[in-house]
Design a protein around this motif. Structure first.
Motif: not given
Length: 105
Positions: A64, A72, A75-76, A78-83, A86, A96
């Motif tokens: 980051r 793109e 965003s990938a 950030e998506a991994a960070d959001a995952w 969880e 992953r």
């Protein structure tokens, strides 16, 4: 006696919690490749880390904070960070992150 009572003007430094964060912009040339190399090294040692989730967070932080990512790719990341927020199973983190690094390379 306060400084203002004595007629002295005092300029206070802005507290850290009030300072505005600035985007450093793109990093120096090669910082993207350096971040990928460092992230790969962290992923290789993920299984032996005392806290794999914290190590995974370090991988994402490394990615980051480097500049030069396409929208793109950003965003990938950030998506991994959001995952990761969880709280996935520890066994799922390594594959992953390896897939993310393969996508970013």
């Amino acid at each position: 006696m306060l400084a203002q009572e004595r007629g002295i003007l005092v300029r206070h430094a802005t507290p850290v919690w009030r300072a505005k964060m600035r985007d450093p912009g793109p990093g120096p040339p090669g910082s993207r490749q350096q971040a990928l190399a460092e992230a790969r090294k962290l992923v290789r040692t993920l299984a032996s880390a005392p806290d794999p989730k914290r190590r995974a967070q370090a991988v994402l932080s490394e990615l980051r904070h480097s500049g030069g990512w396409s929208p793109e790719a950003r965003s990938a990341i950030e998506a991994a960070d959001a995952w990761l927020r969880e709280r996935p199973a520890v066994e799922a983190i390594g594959p992953r992150l390896r897939a993310l690094l393969a996508r970013l390379a």
